[in-house]
Design an enzyme around this catalytic site. Sequence first.
Site, PDB file in Angstrom:
ATOM      1  N   TYR A 105       0.866  -1.177   0.000  1.00  0.00           N
ATOM      2  CA  TYR A 105       0.000   0.000   0.000  1.00  0.00           C
ATOM      3  C   TYR A 105       0.909   1.235   0.000  1.00  0.00           C
ATOM      4  O   TYR A 105       0.874   2.063   0.910  1.00  0.00           O
ATOM      5  CB  TYR A 105      -0.928   0.001   1.226  1.00  0.00           C
ATOM      6  CG  TYR A 105      -2.026  -1.052   1.178  1.00  0.00           C
ATOM      7  CD1 TYR A 105      -2.257  -1.800   0.023  1.00  0.00           C
ATOM      8  CD2 TYR A 105      -2.849  -1.284   2.273  1.00  0.00           C
ATOM      9  CE1 TYR A 105      -3.261  -2.757  -0.022  1.00  0.00           C
ATOM     10  CE2 TYR A 105      -3.855  -2.241   2.236  1.00  0.00           C
ATOM     11  CZ  TYR A 105      -4.048  -2.981   1.084  1.00  0.00           C
ATOM     12  OH  TYR A 105      -5.053  -3.922   1.047  1.00  0.00           O
TER      13      TYR A 105
HETATM   14  C1  FAD Z   1      -7.504  -2.573  -6.863  1.00  0.00           C
HETATM   15  C2  FAD Z   1      -6.342  -3.027  -6.021  1.00  0.00           C
HETATM   16  C3  FAD Z   1      -6.530  -4.056  -5.121  1.00  0.00           C
HETATM   17  C4  FAD Z   1      -5.464  -4.521  -4.370  1.00  0.00           C
HETATM   18  N1  FAD Z   1      -5.680  -5.555  -3.533  1.00  0.00           N
HETATM   19  C5  FAD Z   1      -4.643  -6.079  -2.860  1.00  0.00           C
HETATM   20  C6  FAD Z   1      -4.814  -7.220  -2.048  1.00  0.00           C
HETATM   21  O1  FAD Z   1      -5.909  -7.767  -1.951  1.00  0.00           O
HETATM   22  N2  FAD Z   1      -3.742  -7.708  -1.397  1.00  0.00           N
HETATM   23  C7  FAD Z   1      -2.506  -7.129  -1.508  1.00  0.00           C
HETATM   24  O2  FAD Z   1      -1.559  -7.653  -0.919  1.00  0.00           O
HETATM   25  N3  FAD Z   1      -2.321  -6.039  -2.252  1.00  0.00           N
HETATM   26  C8  FAD Z   1      -3.350  -5.501  -2.939  1.00  0.00           C
HETATM   27  N4  FAD Z   1      -3.142  -4.401  -3.703  1.00  0.00           N
HETATM   28  C9  FAD Z   1      -1.825  -3.772  -3.727  1.00  0.00           C
HETATM   29  C10 FAD Z   1      -0.894  -4.465  -4.694  1.00  0.00           C
HETATM   30  O3  FAD Z   1      -0.449  -5.689  -4.142  1.00  0.00           O
HETATM   31  C11 FAD Z   1       0.330  -3.589  -4.952  1.00  0.00           C
HETATM   32  O4  FAD Z   1      -0.079  -2.386  -5.532  1.00  0.00           O
HETATM   33  C12 FAD Z   1       1.362  -4.294  -5.820  1.00  0.00           C
HETATM   34  O5  FAD Z   1       2.625  -3.759  -5.572  1.00  0.00           O
HETATM   35  C13 FAD Z   1       1.046  -4.162  -7.276  1.00  0.00           C
HETATM   36  O6  FAD Z   1       1.901  -4.943  -8.055  1.00  0.00           O
HETATM   37  P1  FAD Z   1       2.011  -4.609  -9.617  1.00  0.00           P
HETATM   38  O7  FAD Z   1       2.975  -5.553 -10.216  1.00  0.00           O
HETATM   39  O8  FAD Z   1       0.636  -4.520 -10.187  1.00  0.00           O
HETATM   40  O9  FAD Z   1       2.554  -3.131  -9.551  1.00  0.00           O
HETATM   41  P2  FAD Z   1       3.773  -2.359 -10.204  1.00  0.00           P
HETATM   42  O10 FAD Z   1       3.349  -0.938 -10.134  1.00  0.00           O
HETATM   43  O11 FAD Z   1       4.134  -2.913 -11.519  1.00  0.00           O
HETATM   44  O12 FAD Z   1       4.939  -2.648  -9.184  1.00  0.00           O
HETATM   45  C14 FAD Z   1       4.892  -2.281  -7.816  1.00  0.00           C
HETATM   46  C15 FAD Z   1       6.321  -2.184  -7.271  1.00  0.00           C
HETATM   47  O13 FAD Z   1       7.008  -3.411  -7.489  1.00  0.00           O
HETATM   48  C16 FAD Z   1       8.108  -3.234  -8.385  1.00  0.00           C
HETATM   49  N5  FAD Z   1       8.101  -4.346  -9.335  1.00  0.00           N
HETATM   50  C17 FAD Z   1       7.110  -4.700 -10.174  1.00  0.00           C
HETATM   51  N6  FAD Z   1       7.466  -5.773 -10.877  1.00  0.00           N
HETATM   52  C18 FAD Z   1       8.708  -6.104 -10.484  1.00  0.00           C
HETATM   53  C19 FAD Z   1       9.597  -7.131 -10.864  1.00  0.00           C
HETATM   54  N7  FAD Z   1       9.266  -8.030 -11.785  1.00  0.00           N
HETATM   55  N8  FAD Z   1      10.808  -7.177 -10.271  1.00  0.00           N
HETATM   56  C20 FAD Z   1      11.157  -6.278  -9.337  1.00  0.00           C
HETATM   57  N9  FAD Z   1      10.346  -5.282  -8.931  1.00  0.00           N
HETATM   58  C21 FAD Z   1       9.122  -5.200  -9.503  1.00  0.00           C
HETATM   59  C22 FAD Z   1       7.834  -1.920  -9.074  1.00  0.00           C
HETATM   60  O14 FAD Z   1       9.025  -1.341  -9.560  1.00  0.00           O
HETATM   61  C23 FAD Z   1       7.169  -1.123  -7.981  1.00  0.00           C
HETATM   62  O15 FAD Z   1       8.122  -0.647  -7.082  1.00  0.00           O
HETATM   63  C24 FAD Z   1      -4.197  -3.921  -4.483  1.00  0.00           C
HETATM   64  C25 FAD Z   1      -4.026  -2.888  -5.380  1.00  0.00           C
HETATM   65  C26 FAD Z   1      -5.073  -2.438  -6.146  1.00  0.00           C
HETATM   66  C27 FAD Z   1      -4.853  -1.335  -7.110  1.00  0.00           C
END
Ligand code: FAD
Length: 553
Positions: free
Chosen positions: A468
Amino acid sequence: MRLVVGIFSFLLFLWRVSSKTSDNFLQCLRKYSDPVNDISHIVYTSANNSAYSSVLQARIQNLRYNTPKTRKPEFIITPFKKSHVSAAVICTKNSGFNLRIRSGGHDFEGLSYVSDVPFILLDLFNLNAINVNVGAQTVYVEAGATVGELYYKIWEKSKVHGLPAGVCPTVGIGGHISGGGYGNMIRKYGLSVDHVVDAEIMDAQGRILNKKTMDEDLFWAIRGGGGASFGVVLSYTFNLVPVPKVVSVFQVMKFAEDNVTDLVYKWQHVMQDIDDDLFIRLLLQPVTVPKSNGKKVIRVTFISLFLGGADRLVSVMNSQFPELGLKRSDCLEMTWGESVLFWANYDNRTSMKVLLNQTYDADYLKRKSDYVTEPISKDGLELLWKKLVNIAKPGLVFNSYGGQMSKISESVTPFPHRHGNLYKIQYSISWKEPGEEAERKYLGMIRELYDFMTPYVSKSPRRAYLNYRDLDIGVAHDFTYEEGKVYGEKYFVDNFDRLVRVKSKVDADNFFRNEQSIPPLKSGGEKRKVVYAVYFLNAFATWLACAKWFLMP
Ligand SMILES: Cc1cc2nc3c(=O)[nH]c(=O)nc-3n(C[C@H](O)[C@H](O)[C@H](O)COP(=O)(O)OP(=O)(O)OC[C@H]3O[C@@H](n4cnc5c(N)ncnc54)[C@H](O)[C@@H]3O)c2cc1C
Ligand SMILES: *[C@@H]1O[C@H](CO)[C@@H](O)[C@H](O)[C@H]1NC(C)=O
Ligand SMILES: *[C@@H]1O[C@H](CO)[C@@H](O)[C@H](O)[C@H]1NC(C)=O
Ligand SMILES: *[C@@H]1O[C@H](CO)[C@@H](O)[C@H](O)[C@H]1NC(C)=O
Ligand SMILES: *[C@@H]1O[C@H](CO)[C@@H](O)[C@H](O)[C@H]1NC(C)=O
């Protein structure tokens, strides 16, 4: 006149410096390209490529970071193969750009696709293979896949296996898992990272490491410490968990006249030790309903997943939490796969295929988090209702912990919020109006609510959940240990120092960095200042040499 020409020549010089860096980057990529491993078709640049902006926009999941003022990447690279990732990492490093890694793009502060210095965006959405092995009860999933795709592929192969992870289908594996990952099976099975048995990561030298070949501490770090501080996570392998053929869900709404304060008060007390098969989330929102005559009132929605049939659910509730008055008719029985759709707010006629849909309707938004270690008193809850109704816009989500979460030690993974945490709060505000004025207004509201909650939540440090992402709790400018400690201890408590030691071992030069990354021990500060000083002295000397001609009488 001379001054104008002088300034112009200086600007020209700066432009040359930056285009030189871009040339270097492209030349470097060419060096790593061959007919088998051609990389040119996955490089996007704003100058010549209309696809650039559609690729960029596709996973901007917070409109606050999609304005004309937002800095855009110099290049976007969308690897199909792990070797592409290697070239991207090495060339980004060689040319001095910052690297941003994006999987699902759901970082609440946009850190995966925005930077305040020139940067390369490594967008992993094409690295999305998923391999479910029912015999071995494992699943291999690449970082660019979404949680929805993962659930779908598991459901296709087996109706009695699942994986504990988040409820939003478009969240990406790369960010979600490396930051911990929790969902509605948290009380039964803990976090996603509690089930990781292998991982692949690309380090700063462009090497692919797996559990066998990587540092043991690195394998620990990327199970909750965030991937982006340590490398590019390419994949995770999990042990699947068993789920019953029939699970149950309910959703009931309560208002003041239902004694909502008593219900929330009781919920805080029972959820630690209630049956591990049961999870109940609360949504607390100020709403207007017909009977409230246009006035805002507090509404609390109790949403549940129960890993078992409805009769057993009702009997658990009647013995442990009779005040809620749950009836058999409030409950729906379904498969675990269908419960994923229910929790993602789809009605029961929706096809499971909707989980493969990658499109997310983005808003302007801000999220914050807290942990509660002592139940809030009834008086405190009443004050909170007043506050919510007065501020009118932000909502809260309470997620029950306890169960398995209390049995797993806080140092097994970097995620430290285990025993002693009754529940987690998510603060949430979203809006549709563009512009800084609206942003100021809505950020003001959510921060006011967060301040109001100070006496009721964890202290020293005031804990927060990495996934978050919240830049209000601290930001790195010089990437020093002291800066990192400010937000690092809130996210990781006593695990922060071990993360710093891992970082110092695997990326001492701090190539993998962002506004809230883990700093290496001896980093940053001075070194960065020296680099800048040298850079400017150099630039100035070169400019003097060129400008002499214009400035001389
Ligand atoms: C609608 C919604 C519901 C959610 N519900 C939950 C939930 O139920 N439980 C929960 O735990 N979280 C929840 N989240 C939060 C979510 O887990 C985080 O926002 C998560 O970091 C998103 O991952 P992403 O790959 O989509 O994001 P990104 O924006 O792609 O990455 C997030 C971070 O991780 C880094 N990153 C991404 N991919 C890699 C990689 N391959 N290697 C190294 N670093 C990387 C990025 O640089 C950035 O710092 C929710 C978010 C939203 C928007
Ligand atoms: C876009 O520009 C880059 C760098 O100038 C170049 O390498 C690439 O071939 C160009 N692509 C197209 C489609 O013109
Ligand atoms: C609310 O609490 C009062 C006092 O304990 C009780 O009499 C009443 O029945 C409760 N109302 C509901 C809807 O449970
Ligand atoms: C779908 O949901 C509706 C209302 O929520 C319910 O009446 C109906 O029985 C459900 N159908 C199935 C097949 O579960
Ligand atoms: C995918 O989701 C988006 C956003 O909710 C929606 O607009 C679109 O119609 C969906 N596409 C399909 C094929 O379901």
